[in-house]
Design a protein around this motif. Structure first.
Motif, PDB file in Angstrom:
ATOM      1  N   GLN A 209     -62.662  67.152 -31.642  1.00  0.00           N
ATOM      2  CA  GLN A 209     -63.838  66.531 -32.264  1.00  0.00           C
ATOM      3  C   GLN A 209     -65.056  67.432 -32.124  1.00  0.00           C
ATOM      4  O   GLN A 209     -65.813  67.618 -33.078  1.00  0.00           O
ATOM      5  N   GLY A 210     -65.251  67.991 -30.944  1.00  0.00           N
ATOM      6  CA  GLY A 210     -66.382  68.889 -30.711  1.00  0.00           C
ATOM      7  C   GLY A 210     -66.317  70.128 -31.580  1.00  0.00           C
ATOM      8  O   GLY A 210     -67.329  70.569 -32.126  1.00  0.00           O
ATOM      9  N   VAL A 211     -65.129  70.699 -31.713  1.00  0.00           N
ATOM     10  CA  VAL A 211     -64.951  71.890 -32.541  1.00  0.00           C
ATOM     11  C   VAL A 211     -65.355  71.598 -33.981  1.00  0.00           C
ATOM     12  O   VAL A 211     -66.138  72.334 -34.594  1.00  0.00           O
TER      13      VAL A 211
ATOM     14  N   ASP B 193     -54.989  79.426 -38.312  1.00  0.00           N
ATOM     15  CA  ASP B 193     -54.711  79.117 -36.913  1.00  0.00           C
ATOM     16  C   ASP B 193     -53.699  80.144 -36.412  1.00  0.00           C
ATOM     17  O   ASP B 193     -52.535  80.123 -36.799  1.00  0.00           O
ATOM     18  N   LEU B 194     -54.156  81.047 -35.542  1.00  0.00           N
ATOM     19  CA  LEU B 194     -53.312  82.169 -35.123  1.00  0.00           C
ATOM     20  C   LEU B 194     -52.264  81.825 -34.069  1.00  0.00           C
ATOM     21  O   LEU B 194     -51.318  82.576 -33.881  1.00  0.00           O
TER      22      LEU B 194
ATOM     23  N   ILE C 296     -61.282  80.982 -38.543  1.00  0.00           N
ATOM     24  CA  ILE C 296     -60.089  81.453 -37.838  1.00  0.00           C
ATOM     25  C   ILE C 296     -60.131  80.859 -36.434  1.00  0.00           C
ATOM     26  O   ILE C 296     -61.122  81.017 -35.709  1.00  0.00           O
ATOM     27  N   TYR C 297     -59.047  80.167 -36.061  1.00  0.00           N
ATOM     28  CA  TYR C 297     -58.961  79.517 -34.756  1.00  0.00           C
ATOM     29  C   TYR C 297     -58.034  80.331 -33.859  1.00  0.00           C
ATOM     30  O   TYR C 297     -56.886  80.604 -34.220  1.00  0.00           O
ATOM     31  N   VAL C 298     -58.542  80.712 -32.691  1.00  0.00           N
ATOM     32  CA  VAL C 298     -57.809  81.571 -31.763  1.00  0.00           C
ATOM     33  C   VAL C 298     -57.645  80.816 -30.446  1.00  0.00           C
ATOM     34  O   VAL C 298     -58.610  80.607 -29.716  1.00  0.00           O
ATOM     35  N   ASP C 299     -56.425  80.399 -30.161  1.00  0.00           N
ATOM     36  CA  ASP C 299     -56.140  79.670 -28.924  1.00  0.00           C
ATOM     37  C   ASP C 299     -54.771  80.094 -28.400  1.00  0.00           C
ATOM     38  O   ASP C 299     -53.816  79.328 -28.419  1.00  0.00           O
ATOM     39  N   PRO C 300     -54.674  81.358 -27.922  1.00  0.00           N
ATOM     40  CA  PRO C 300     -53.388  81.817 -27.386  1.00  0.00           C
ATOM     41  C   PRO C 300     -53.129  81.215 -26.017  1.00  0.00           C
ATOM     42  O   PRO C 300     -54.022  80.596 -25.435  1.00  0.00           O
TER      43      PRO C 300
ATOM     44  N   ALA D 121     -62.808  80.538 -30.649  1.00  0.00           N
ATOM     45  CA  ALA D 121     -61.862  80.870 -29.579  1.00  0.00           C
ATOM     46  C   ALA D 121     -61.912  79.801 -28.505  1.00  0.00           C
ATOM     47  O   ALA D 121     -62.985  79.407 -28.051  1.00  0.00           O
ATOM     48  N   GLU D 122     -60.730  79.321 -28.124  1.00  0.00           N
ATOM     49  CA  GLU D 122     -60.600  78.402 -27.000  1.00  0.00           C
ATOM     50  C   GLU D 122     -60.018  79.216 -25.853  1.00  0.00           C
ATOM     51  O   GLU D 122     -58.971  79.853 -26.008  1.00  0.00           O
TER      52      GLU D 122
END
Length: 178
Positions: free
Chosen positions: A30-32, A50-51, A115-119, A145-146
């Motif tokens: 929700q925050g994102v 979404d990577l 672009i969402y980066v959450d490795p 990035a998360e």
């Protein structure tokens, strides 16, 4: 997991085995998307990449909120099967590339708006991801990035950073080169 906003709000999807993935919490999702809306406004006709897809929840949230298209990368075949099921639950076609996103980035033929980066945490790939993204992102692309430890980047401008418990979510934009 439950989708937190948009036309699929309240719909349930499956989470993969938590030993393999750690789905983004609903308050973080929700925050994102609230922060993203404050930065770009309407999501109609925007493209979302979404990577590190995991369950696919971030892409599903994006589609639910009006993004035109979502492309997802997921390396783990078992997790990718759950991701496909989650899209099917909502009657959506999956735009999925199974494989290592760092190796597949060169196949991207268009710019994405977000672009969402959450490795996986502690994987040490953040800097490599941003280095590989630099040449394929547009002037207005926002990279989210998360991560669990703050980091600095050259050639990118930090737009916003939020902390949720032990994790950070940062919003970046490519610096313009004059």
């Amino acid at each position: 997991m439950i989708i937190t906003g948009g036309k699929y709000k309240g719909r349930k999807v499956q989470a993969p085995d938590e030993k393999i993935t750690r789905p983004t919490l609903s308050k973080v999702r929700q925050g994102v998307f609230n922060t993203l809306f404050s930065l770009v406004g309407d999501f109609d006709n925007l493209l979302f990449l979404d990577l590190f897809g995991g369950s696919g929840i971030m892409g599903l949230e994006a589609l639910s909120r009006g993004f035109k298209e979502v492309l997802v990368f997921e390396k783990n075949v078992k997790v990718a099967q759950v991701l496909k099921k989650n899209y099917a639950i909502l009657g959506l076609k999956t735009n999925l590339n199974i494989g290592d996103s760092l190796k597949l980035l060169n196949k991207i033929e268009q710019n994405y708006d977000v672009i969402y980066v959450d490795p996986p945490y502690y994987s040490g790939v953040y800097l490599d991801v941003f280095a590989n993204l630099y040449n394929i992102i547009g002037e207005n692309t926002i990279i989210i990035a998360e991560h669990n430890e703050p980091f600095e980047l050259e050639h990118f401008s930090l737009l916003k950073e939020k902390k949720y418990g032990d994790k950070f979510v940062t919003f970046w934009k490519k610096l313009s080169i004059a």
